[in-house]
Design an enzyme around this catalytic site. Structure first.
Site, short mmCIF file in Angstrom:
data_model
loop_
_atom_site.label_atom_id
_atom_site.label_comp_id
_atom_site.label_asym_id
_atom_site.label_seq_id
_atom_site.Cartn_x
_atom_site.Cartn_y
_atom_site.Cartn_z
CD GLU A 121 33.69 0.64 52.96
OE1 GLU A 121 34.28 0.93 51.91
OE2 GLU A 121 32.51 0.91 53.16
CD GLU A 124 37.20 4.59 48.91
OE1 GLU A 124 37.42 5.64 49.53
OE2 GLU A 124 36.54 3.65 49.39
CB SER A 168 34.53 5.96 47.29
OG SER A 168 33.69 5.98 46.17
#
Length: 293
Positions: A121, A124, A168
């Site tokens: 995943e 951001e 991120s």
């Protein structure tokens, strides 16, 4: 209606896991392809919103379970991914996939051997701020840039070295400016105050400097400050570009597209390359900081 549904378990029911359960239970386009079977937690919780708790052993052995969402703390990701891939399940994992570049490579090889989707995943990249930045930097010649992130304390034992827990931000920089090289890195820590500051000097392929700073401690608000200087002007800090809506759901949509074989090999290879590059950089930063201690 879809011809078939993939049975899903959610592993870990903290913030991300709770959002995943909510999205799976609500009638969204991608949720129609998924059937939430239960959740796995080290705590004895019984049921959450009529979703039943099941043991890890049952989740791994049940033929009903075809997909695992790994939403536990980062230090446990590698072990869970390995177990679910070995059990023949597809895996969605919250970033960072692992706290080591080599482990991530091994897990990707395992997913390929098993013919399963392994999806990390990156919400951001689905934020309004990132969409704005992407438009702003396209076609511009960067001279130098910096990205500072501040937040409250985070336990390294659970969430990894700051370059991993903050991956991120690194993903933003790589997605905006291409693959980066590490020039130097420092880590200042005051453990008694739960304060830390990591300063990383990076360089683009065109030898343009980028500085990434992560600072965490009590009383520090969650905030992002950026400054990018181009030949054609500057971008100082982020204007208010709107609210981020349903970013975990957007990530689930991408995952379901992968389950249904709707991503090209080229797209999947580019994503894998970016993810592994970011994990490699995070590990190099960690090594550099430790070598200076």
């Amino acid at each position: 209606m879809p011809e078939r549904k993939f049975g899903v378990v959610v592993v870990g029911v903290g913030r991300a896991g709770s959002v995943r359960i909510r999205d799976l239970r609500n009638p969204h386009a991608s949720s129609a392809f998924l059937n939430l079977i239960g959740f796995v937690s080290r705590r004895e919780l019984g049921n959450i919103d009529e979703v039943q708790q099941i043991s890890l052993e049952n989740a791994l052995s049940s033929p009903e379970v075809e997909v695992a969402y790994i939403c536990s703390e980062s230090s446990s990701h590698e072990d869970y991914i390995r177990q679910f891939l070995n059990a023949g399940k597809h895996v969605l994992v919250e970033y960072p996939m692992t706290l080591s570049w080599e482990a991530a490579q091994d897990l990707w090889k395992l997913a390929e051997q098993k013919g399963k989707v392994l999806h990390e995943e990156h919400v951001e990249l689905l934020m309004e701020e990132f969409a704005f930045l992407k438009k702003e930097v396209v076609g511009k010649d960067l001279l130098k840039g910096s990205l500072l992130f501040t937040a409250g304390p985070l336990e390294e034992e659970r969430f990894g070295f700051p370059a991993f827990s903050g991956i991120s931000r690194l993903t933003w920089l790589v997605s905006l400016f291409g693959e980066l090289s590490l020039i130097s890195a420092t880590l200042e820590e005051r453990k008694e105050d739960q304060h830390m500051k990591m300063t990383v000097c990076l360089e683009t392929e065109n030898k343009r400097p980028l500085t990434w700073i992560e600072e965490k401690g009590p009383g520090l608000k969650r905030n992002r400050h950026l400054s990018f200087h181009f030949k054609s002007g500057s971008l100082e800090n982020m204007p208010n570009v709107g609210v981020n809506k349903n970013i975990f759901l957007k990530d689930q949509n991408i995952f379901v597209q992968k389950l249904l074989g709707q991503f090209s090999e080229k797209e999947l290879a580019a994503e894998k390359k970016r993810i592994l590059h970011c994990l490699w950089l995070a590990e190099e930063i960690q090594k550099y900081c430790y070598s200076k201690k």
